[in-house]
Enzyme design. Structure first.
Site, PDB file in Angstrom:
ATOM      1  N   GLU A  93       0.820  -1.215   0.000  1.00 10.28           N
ATOM      2  CA  GLU A  93       0.000   0.000   0.000  1.00 10.28           C
ATOM      3  C   GLU A  93       0.852   1.261   0.000  1.00 10.28           C
ATOM      4  OE1 GLU A  93      -3.075   0.345   2.970  1.00 10.28           O
ATOM      5  OE2 GLU A  93      -3.369  -1.824   2.956  1.00 10.28           O
ATOM      6  N   CYS A 106       3.102   8.687   1.284  1.00  8.22           N
ATOM      7  CA  CYS A 106       3.506   7.763   2.340  1.00  8.22           C
ATOM      8  C   CYS A 106       3.686   6.406   1.679  1.00  8.22           C
ATOM      9  CB  CYS A 106       2.438   7.701   3.429  1.00  8.22           C
ATOM     10  SG  CYS A 106       2.862   6.568   4.779  1.00  8.22           S
ATOM     11  N   CYS A 113       5.294  -6.833   7.763  1.00  8.33           N
ATOM     12  CA  CYS A 113       6.183  -6.287   8.785  1.00  8.33           C
ATOM     13  C   CYS A 113       6.406  -7.310   9.888  1.00  8.33           C
ATOM     14  CB  CYS A 113       5.566  -5.011   9.372  1.00  8.33           C
ATOM     15  SG  CYS A 113       6.667  -4.121  10.504  1.00  8.33           S
ATOM     16  N   CYS A 117       3.738  -4.428  16.161  1.00 10.50           N
ATOM     17  CA  CYS A 117       3.092  -3.371  16.952  1.00 10.50           C
ATOM     18  C   CYS A 117       1.589  -3.638  17.022  1.00 10.50           C
ATOM     19  CB  CYS A 117       3.365  -2.007  16.335  1.00 10.50           C
ATOM     20  SG  CYS A 117       5.135  -1.598  16.264  1.00 10.50           S
ATOM     21  N   CYS A 120      -1.137  -1.629  14.877  1.00 10.23           N
ATOM     22  CA  CYS A 120      -0.817  -1.425  13.465  1.00 10.23           C
ATOM     23  C   CYS A 120      -1.422  -2.528  12.601  1.00 10.23           C
ATOM     24  CB  CYS A 120       0.695  -1.377  13.291  1.00 10.23           C
ATOM     25  SG  CYS A 120       1.211  -1.155  11.572  1.00 10.23           S
ATOM     26  N   ASN A 291      -5.666   5.183  14.782  1.00 12.05           N
ATOM     27  CA  ASN A 291      -6.663   4.657  13.852  1.00 12.05           C
ATOM     28  C   ASN A 291      -7.324   3.416  14.432  1.00 12.05           C
ATOM     29  OD1 ASN A 291      -6.249   6.302  11.269  1.00 12.05           O
ATOM     30  ND2 ASN A 291      -4.168   5.654  11.758  1.00 12.05           N
TER      31      ASN A 291
END
Length: 345
Positions: A93, A106, A113, A117, A120, A291
């Site tokens: 993305e 971004c 990943c 976290c 996330c 978020n």
């Protein structure tokens, strides 16, 4: 059969070295580099390159353009979220944001990943591989071509941990900074890390005046370990010490990113603890309304709590901003669209 090479992975010097085999003039490498960073899709568009050299380029290289698999456009502020398909079928993305001063992108540095976290969305779909420097460049080129605009600011804060893909990210920075390519100034590029201390120290020695952003998100080890497993390896004290070294070597201000989560890290006491940790450091704090991510219980702090947190930091002499929320109607935080696609598959 020899595997073809992605030209977007290469510097002018590397292209020149390959072209030496054909006995052509060195300036041809610069011409090829200029063409591929204009976003062309084929060698036939290189009108100032001789046809016989174009054919040789076709035989040895390819231009690694990214395919737009999906695109969401915010009706609120025009933010555009892209889902790109890579040549091996993996997806990543990127987000394009419009500000008064121009366009900012971004971008992702990895497919997935490893960092884990808790708040996330990138973590949930797992880690697959690093992106090459050309695949990172390709995100910028694809967005520019799709929108017919020039991107002047880059944030490497999408899917992945940039300092976990150190060599490719550094090469990307040098490629996009080249005046014959995208010509994006280092001071207009931010590199975000969850706190990989060895990478921060290496970056301090690169002499690249980029902005370093640290995803801090907590004022103490206990809270940060619950949110970010990386803290078990590199405590906040170790991280802050690396940040001090970075600012002393580079003379560049660090940005601390702090996702404000209701009932977790948003109290006045949390703000005071954070101020104590970073006071005297060349830095500023960017407060991020967290978020909402499916599968987590984290809730965004209300505006009053965020403003109160900001006021405490400013009372301690720490410059603080609250990030403007963009693309809230399209879940513009990186990782959420990819995660949904993978879950549906």
């Amino acid at each position: 059969m020899e595997q073809k090479i992605n030209l977007l992975d290469m510097t002018i010097e590397e292209i020149s070295k390959h072209l030496e085999d054909y006995g052509v003039e060195k300036y041809r490498a610069k011409q090829v580099f200029q063409w591929i960073h204009k976003g062309i899709g084929s060698f036939d568009e290189m009108t100032n390159i001789p046809m016989d050299l174009r054919q040789k380029l076709k035989d040895k290289f390819y231009i690694g353009r990214l395919e737009i698999q999906d695109k969401l456009v915010s009706r609120i502020d025009g933010t555009v979220k892209y889902l790109f398909k890579l040549i091996d079928g993996n997806i990543i993305e990127s987000v394009l944001m419009k500000y008064k001063h121009g366009y900012s992108a971004c971008i992702s540095s990895q497919v997935g990943c490893k960092m884990g976290c808790k708040f996330c969305a990138s973590t949930g779909a797992g880690f697959i591989r690093n992106l090459s420097s050309g695949e990172i460049v390709g995100q910028i080129l694809a967005m520019q071509k799709d929108q017919g605009i020039r991107i002047g600011n880059i944030v490497i804060m999408g899917i992945g941990e940039p300092l976990d893909n150190y060599d490719n990210v550094i090469k990307f920075l040098k490629i996009v900074n080249n005046k014959d390519g995208l010509n994006v100034g280092y001071r207009h590029i931010s590199v975000s890390t969850c706190g990989l201390v060895p990478g921060i120290l290496r970056l301090s020695e690169e002499n690249l005046p980029v902005t370093l952003s640290i995803s801090l998100h907590a004022p103490d080890d206990e809270t940060r370990e619950q949110l970010m497993p990386v803290n078990k390896r590199y405590s906040i004290d170790k991280l802050i010490e690396a940040c001090k070294i970075y600012t002393e070597v580079t003379k560049r201000r660090i940005t601390f990113e702090y996702a404000v989560i209701a009932g977790v890290n948003d109290s006045k006491n949390d703000a005071r603890k954070l101020a104590h940790r970073i006071k005297g450091l060349l830095c500023h704090v960017n407060l991020i309304p967290v978020n909402t991510v499916e599968g987590t219980d984290f809730r965004q702090s209300d505006r009053q709590s965020i403003e109160r947190f900001k006021k405490v930091l400013e009372e301690h002499g720490i410059e603080t901003t609250i990030r403007r929320e963009l693309g809230s109607d399209i879940n513009a935080a990186c990782g959420q669209l990819r995660r949904k696609v993978i879950e549906n598959q």
